[in-house]
Design a protein around this motif. Structure first.
Motif, PDB file in Angstrom:
ATOM      1  N   MET A   1      -7.870  -7.649  -1.394  1.00 23.18           N
ATOM      2  CA  MET A   1      -9.419  -7.560  -1.817  1.00 23.18           C
ATOM      3  C   MET A   1      -9.602  -6.319  -2.541  1.00 23.18           C
ATOM      4  SD  MET A   1     -11.425  -9.286   1.671  1.00 23.18           S
ATOM      5  CE  MET A   1     -12.825  -9.610   0.456  1.00 23.18           C
ATOM      6  N   LYS A   2     -10.386  -6.333  -3.629  1.00 26.84           N
ATOM      7  CA  LYS A   2     -11.027  -5.308  -4.492  1.00 26.84           C
ATOM      8  C   LYS A   2     -11.814  -4.350  -3.531  1.00 26.84           C
ATOM      9  CE  LYS A   2     -12.688  -5.667  -8.417  1.00 26.84           C
ATOM     10  NZ  LYS A   2     -13.009  -5.809  -9.931  1.00 26.84           N
ATOM     11  N   VAL A  12      -7.138  -2.004  -4.334  1.00 24.56           N
ATOM     12  CA  VAL A  12      -7.185  -3.121  -3.503  1.00 24.56           C
ATOM     13  C   VAL A  12      -6.487  -2.843  -2.089  1.00 24.56           C
ATOM     14  CG1 VAL A  12      -7.145  -4.645  -5.653  1.00 24.56           C
ATOM     15  CG2 VAL A  12      -5.036  -4.018  -4.383  1.00 24.56           C
ATOM     16  N   ILE A  80     -13.125  -3.611   4.868  1.00 29.07           N
ATOM     17  CA  ILE A  80     -11.931  -4.795   4.703  1.00 29.07           C
ATOM     18  C   ILE A  80     -10.728  -4.645   5.393  1.00 29.07           C
ATOM     19  CG2 ILE A  80     -10.389  -5.433   2.912  1.00 29.07           C
ATOM     20  CD1 ILE A  80     -12.239  -4.569   0.863  1.00 29.07           C
ATOM     21  N   ARG A  84     -10.063  -7.540   8.237  1.00 33.04           N
ATOM     22  CA  ARG A  84      -8.865  -8.515   8.321  1.00 33.04           C
ATOM     23  C   ARG A  84      -7.638  -8.172   8.809  1.00 33.04           C
ATOM     24  NH1 ARG A  84     -10.215 -12.286   4.206  1.00 33.04           N
ATOM     25  NH2 ARG A  84     -12.235 -11.993   3.660  1.00 33.04           N
TER      26      ARG A  84
END
Length: 142
Positions: A1-2, A12, A80, A84
């Motif tokens: 993910m950026k 990322v 992120i 995740r």
């Protein structure tokens, strides 16, 4: 993910087969780099560049590092990574109450405790450490 973009290069967080320490990737085609970040301090450092023979100018690498250090970008990277991958990569390391930092020494003192578990609270941008043998945990405001 950026996480963010610098001069057309995207920083990322990879979500597949990722590993500690927390880090962001940049793939420029001819070279790639990784930047380490932490859940207990706000520093960011260049981890590596491959191939070294195609390393970009230091100004590009420093620009990427400084961009990731910006509070909004660092907070997004942490969010992120935590949401995740469900780790802050601090379990079983040592926390020193006296210096308020992760201890790299394996020398145990009366102020050093093993981190039993750690979690990140994205909404408050803080890390919570549960220390084995300590009467209370550690709350790190980032």
């Amino acid at each position: 993910m950026k996480v963010c973009t610098y001069k057309g290069l995207s920083l990322v967080i990879m979500l597949r087969n990722e590993h500690c320490p927390p880090h962001a990737h940049v793939d420029a085609g001819a070279w790639s780099a990784r930047f380490k970040f932490s859940f207990w301090h706000n520093g960011v450092e260049l981890w590596d560049v491959v191939p070294l023979s195609r390393r970009p100018p230091l100004a590009v690498l420093e620009g990427l590092r400084q961009l990731l250090r910006q509070p909004d970008h660092l907070r997004r990277a942490r969010h992120i990574w935590w949401c995740r991958l469900h780790t802050v990569c601090l379990d079983n390391q040592w926390w020193d109450w006296e210096t308020n930092e992760v201890a790299v020494l394996r020398h145990i003192t009366s102020t050093t405790f093993r981190i039993g578990s750690a979690c990140y609270e994205p909404e408050d941008n803080r890390t919570l450490l549960a220390l084995i043998g300590a009467q209370e945990g550690v709350e790190i405001e980032l």
